[in-house]
Design a protein around this motif. Structure first.
Motif, PDB file in Angstrom:
ATOM      1  N   THR A   1      17.102 -35.540 -43.687  1.00  0.00           N
ATOM      2  CA  THR A   1      16.160 -36.655 -43.682  1.00  0.00           C
ATOM      3  C   THR A   1      15.696 -36.937 -42.258  1.00  0.00           C
TER       4      THR A   1
ATOM      5  N   ASN B   1      21.716 -37.482 -43.149  1.00  0.00           N
ATOM      6  CA  ASN B   1      21.032 -37.328 -41.856  1.00  0.00           C
ATOM      7  C   ASN B   1      20.751 -35.872 -41.485  1.00  0.00           C
TER       8      ASN B   1
ATOM      9  N   TYR C   1      21.732 -42.554 -40.029  1.00  0.00           N
ATOM     10  CA  TYR C   1      22.598 -42.969 -41.133  1.00  0.00           C
ATOM     11  C   TYR C   1      23.761 -42.005 -41.228  1.00  0.00           C
ATOM     12  N   ASP C   2      24.971 -42.549 -41.370  1.00  0.00           N
ATOM     13  CA  ASP C   2      26.167 -41.733 -41.597  1.00  0.00           C
ATOM     14  C   ASP C   2      26.652 -41.966 -43.024  1.00  0.00           C
ATOM     15  N   ASP C   3      26.862 -40.893 -43.752  1.00  0.00           N
ATOM     16  CA  ASP C   3      27.298 -41.018 -45.139  1.00  0.00           C
ATOM     17  C   ASP C   3      28.589 -41.833 -45.250  1.00  0.00           C
ATOM     18  N   LYS C   4      28.670 -42.609 -46.320  1.00  0.00           N
ATOM     19  CA  LYS C   4      29.854 -43.415 -46.614  1.00  0.00           C
ATOM     20  C   LYS C   4      30.602 -42.797 -47.791  1.00  0.00           C
TER      21      LYS C   4
END
Length: 252
Positions: free
Chosen positions: A227, A224, A238-241
């Motif tokens: 992008t 995020n 979106y939050d990274d996993k």
């Protein structure tokens, strides 16, 4: 995530641990030519513009030819990397700042960039020892002679296959790094290898087994932060996993 020996079959593991390998290439371990062929077969499954398959791959195994290519590569390394770094201006020079990420406001390189440079110097002195040097070429019109989309068409038709080749190597315990320094002497390399004038050399890949296969996930900026959604600068929600949770099951 896979913790086993290669061949690696977990796609996320291969995608997140395929690194540019400079310091950990095993120059003394032979590589069967059939393994390279297998990786190229997988690479050729990549998309190519207009389904033209206009790639050609020169796999160099002859020690004398590799030695000449290594000489060209090292000469370019000295001229375009080593000399600028060790000039009076050093890392403050425009040439070096244009080539390196991680140069701070005082001209000093970051620890990460210093590691890359250490690896680059090691590679420049040893690249000819790799069991194979692979030069992918494009036979589509030269970007310099085409229209606005030619650059994208040429490189866009080659780099997906080049990266797919990287992934196939990684899955089998081999490694490589995408290099371009020899392109400063592309004409000499073409003459050495009989590459015709209409073929455009894209890169040179040293191919070897790696010393160990325990490559890790690289630190990267969050999705995020790089992008946007619909418009430049608009947040992408979106939050990274953690990598081991990238299963796609939530979206099936």
């Amino acid at each position: 995530m896979s913790g086993h020996s290669p061949p690696f079959t977990d796609l996320n593991h291969v995608l997140t641990t395929t690194r540019s390998v400079r310091l950990r290439l095993d120059y003394d371990r032979p590589v069967p030519l059939g393994v390279v062929g297998e990786c190229l077969q997988l690479a050729l499954q990549a998309p190519t513009g207009g389904a033209a398959e206009d790639w050609r791959w020169v796999v160099v195994s002859d020690p004398a030819l590799k030695g000449e290519l290594a000489r060209l590569y090292h000469a370019a390394y000295v001229e375009y990397v080593h000399k600028p770094l060790h000039s009076a201006a050093g890392a403050e020079s425009r040439i070096v700042k244009g080539r390196l990420g991680g140069v701070d406001e005082h001209g000093a390189v970051s620890a990460r960039t210093a590691r890359i440079l250490s690896g680059a110097e090691h590679l420049a002195g040893n690249i000819g020892r790799a069991p194979y040097l692979v030069i992918p070429c494009a036979t589509r019109p030269n970007p310099a002679k085409g229209g606005p989309g030619t650059n994208s068409a040429v490189y866009g038709s080659l780099y997906p296959a080049i990266w797919q080749f990287n992934l196939a190597l990684r899955a089998r315990g081999l490694g490589t790094v995408i290099t371009t320094l020899h392109l400063h002497h592309a004409a000499a390399a073409a003459e050495l290898l009989g590459i015709p004038d209409h073929a455009l050399q894209i890169t040179m890949l040293p191919i070897a087994y790696t010393q160990g296969t325990d490559f890790r996930v690289a630190p990267r900026r969050p999705v995020n932060s790089v992008t946007y959604l619909d418009r430049w600068g608009a947040p992408f929600p979106y939050d990274d996993k953690p990598v081991d949770r990238l299963t796609g099951e939530d979206f099936a």
